[in-house]
Design an enzyme around this catalytic site. Structure first.
Site, short mmCIF file in Angstrom:
data_model
loop_
_atom_site.label_atom_id
_atom_site.label_comp_id
_atom_site.label_asym_id
_atom_site.label_seq_id
_atom_site.Cartn_x
_atom_site.Cartn_y
_atom_site.Cartn_z
N GLU A 111 0.84 -1.21 0.00
CA GLU A 111 0.00 0.00 0.00
C GLU A 111 0.86 1.25 0.00
O GLU A 111 2.07 1.20 0.26
CB GLU A 111 -0.94 0.01 1.21
CG GLU A 111 -0.21 0.03 2.54
CD GLU A 111 -1.02 0.67 3.66
OE1 GLU A 111 -1.47 1.83 3.47
OE2 GLU A 111 -1.19 0.04 4.72
N LYS A 167 -5.60 10.95 1.06
CA LYS A 167 -5.66 9.58 1.60
C LYS A 167 -6.84 8.92 0.92
O LYS A 167 -7.99 9.34 1.07
CB LYS A 167 -5.86 9.64 3.12
CG LYS A 167 -6.05 8.28 3.76
CD LYS A 167 -6.19 8.40 5.27
CE LYS A 167 -6.85 7.17 5.84
NZ LYS A 167 -7.08 7.28 7.29
N VAL A 225 -5.55 0.32 2.86
CA VAL A 225 -5.70 -1.13 2.69
C VAL A 225 -6.89 -1.43 1.78
O VAL A 225 -6.81 -2.27 0.88
CB VAL A 225 -5.85 -1.83 4.06
CG1 VAL A 225 -6.29 -3.27 3.90
CG2 VAL A 225 -4.53 -1.74 4.84
N ASP A 246 -17.56 5.32 13.49
CA ASP A 246 -16.26 5.33 12.84
C ASP A 246 -15.64 3.93 12.83
O ASP A 246 -15.03 3.49 13.81
CB ASP A 246 -15.31 6.33 13.50
CG ASP A 246 -14.01 6.49 12.70
OD1 ASP A 246 -13.85 5.81 11.67
OD2 ASP A 246 -13.18 7.31 13.12
N SER A 297 -13.35 1.48 9.98
CA SER A 297 -12.64 1.60 8.71
C SER A 297 -13.34 0.84 7.60
O SER A 297 -13.81 -0.29 7.80
CB SER A 297 -11.22 1.06 8.87
OG SER A 297 -10.54 1.16 7.64
N ALA A 298 -13.36 1.46 6.42
CA ALA A 298 -13.87 0.78 5.23
C ALA A 298 -12.94 -0.36 4.80
O ALA A 298 -13.30 -1.15 3.92
CB ALA A 298 -14.04 1.78 4.09
N ASP A 299 -11.78 -0.48 5.45
CA ASP A 299 -10.92 -1.64 5.18
C ASP A 299 -11.72 -2.93 5.41
O ASP A 299 -11.62 -3.89 4.63
CB ASP A 299 -9.71 -1.67 6.13
CG ASP A 299 -8.66 -0.61 5.81
OD1 ASP A 299 -8.80 0.09 4.78
OD2 ASP A 299 -7.69 -0.51 6.60
N LYS A 322 -3.78 -1.94 15.48
CA LYS A 322 -3.19 -1.28 16.64
C LYS A 322 -4.25 -1.07 17.71
O LYS A 322 -5.43 -0.91 17.39
CB LYS A 322 -2.63 0.07 16.23
CG LYS A 322 -1.42 -0.08 15.34
CD LYS A 322 -0.73 1.24 15.09
CE LYS A 322 0.52 0.99 14.29
NZ LYS A 322 0.57 1.76 13.06
#
Ligand code: PSU
Ligand code: MN
Length: 303
Positions: free
Chosen positions: A26, A87, A107, A139, A141-143, A160
């Protein structure tokens, strides 16, 4: 689908066509995740690690509006050194593409582009996941949702503890995304070897990981397989120290009103500043390990 929108380098295209090992990397890690000049060194070193294994690196990002699988060294340098780069998660991809912007792909966007180019293995540092307080802020992540429909294998060191790890693992379960510990059934916590959470399965060789990928493809399942690779215990950040730093990082993000896709970069930067760069060394160490393991899985897949 209009495949001309995505540029695949000749080297990557030939390797995919001939069934030789390729690993996707990435670009958000060097546009937003690591400070200069370390970001560029790390981006270059990742490619060198793969080449040293006889694996073709496919660093993925958006260069002047062109989503690119296999950025050139010059393009990687420019993306690493330019201020104000976007981003780019999956929702941003059509926008930066149409507007001709540079972008570091997360990602989610990297996995999508890797899959489009026929690249099956993708190594990263840490995945995005569910943020603390997500039950109020939404919130996450769209990952995660992207990986539910993107059949690649992603090597990471887990997520993390800036994130809600328990909630993230629950979401992976809901989204039908298998999580394999590499040589462990403990889910790694990126900076630390053990996040305190279990994963269902462990594999102990690249061949076993490759077999899971082949089984998924045989079943026609669309989701990613996550290979969670812990940092060595003697290289981790002291876990007690991390807890205090994280509490301070969240408080600061809250005080400054950081929201949306600025949250992850803000927290990572805060941790790097407060640990005086030690977290950065761990971050780089973790990434090296994931890149090398991705190379071995890609080689096993090609064998
Ligand atoms: N986690 C890390 N380092 C990173 C990221 C996540 O430990 O650099 C980056 C990755 O590119 C990941 C993205 O895809 O942040 C997730 O951002 P968000 O939480 O806004 O989806
Ligand atoms: Mn977010």
């Amino acid at each position: 689908m209009n495949s001309s929108v995505v540029r695949v380098s000749e080297e990557v295209e030939a390797a995919v066509r001939e069934g030789r090992p390729v690993v996707a990397l990435e670009s958000t890690i060097f546009t937003h995740g690591l400070p200069r000049p370390r970001n560029l060194e790390v981006a270059r070193e990742a490619e060198e690690i793969l080449r040293g294994q006889g694996v073709v690196p496919a660093t993925i990002g958006v260069y002047a509006g062109t989503p690119t699988v296999g950025l050139t060294p010059e393009q990687i340098t420019e993306l690493s050194e330019t201020d104000g780069i976007a981003k780019v998660s999956l929702r941003d991809l059509p926008v930066v593409s149409a507007l001709g912007l540079h972008g570091g792909t997360t990602v989610a966007a990297t996995a999508f582009l890797a899959h489009r180019a026929g690249v099956k293995v993708f190594s990263t540092g840490g995945l995005g996941g569910v943020h603390h307080g997500a039950s109020q802020t939404f919130d996450e992540s769209a990952d995660m949702t992207t990986l539910a429909t993107t059949p690649v294998l992603v090597v990471s060191a887990g997520v993390k503890s800036i994130l809600d790890i328990a909630a993230t693992l629950e979401r992976f379960e809901t989204l039908n995304i298998p999580v394999l510990g590499y040589g462990t059934t403990r889910y790694p916590g990126f900076y630390v070897t053990d996040s305190g959470h279990e994963v269902g399965y462990s594999v102990s060789t690249p061949e076993e990981a490759a077999a899971v990928l082949n089984a998924r493809d045989g079943l026609g399942l669309p989701q990613a397989v996550l290979l969670a690779n812990p940092v060595a215990a003697d290289k981790q950040l002291p876990p007690e120290e991390l807890d205090a730093i994280l509490a301070a990082a969240w408080a600061e993000a809250d005080r400054k009103g950081i929201i949306g896709n600025a949250t992850t970069p803000f927290l990572l930067d805060y941790i790097q500043r407060t640990t005086g760069g030690r977290s950065l060394d761990v971050n780089v160490e973790v990434y090296r390990g994931n890149v090398a393991l991705g190379g071995r899985v890609a080689a096993a897949l090609s064998a």
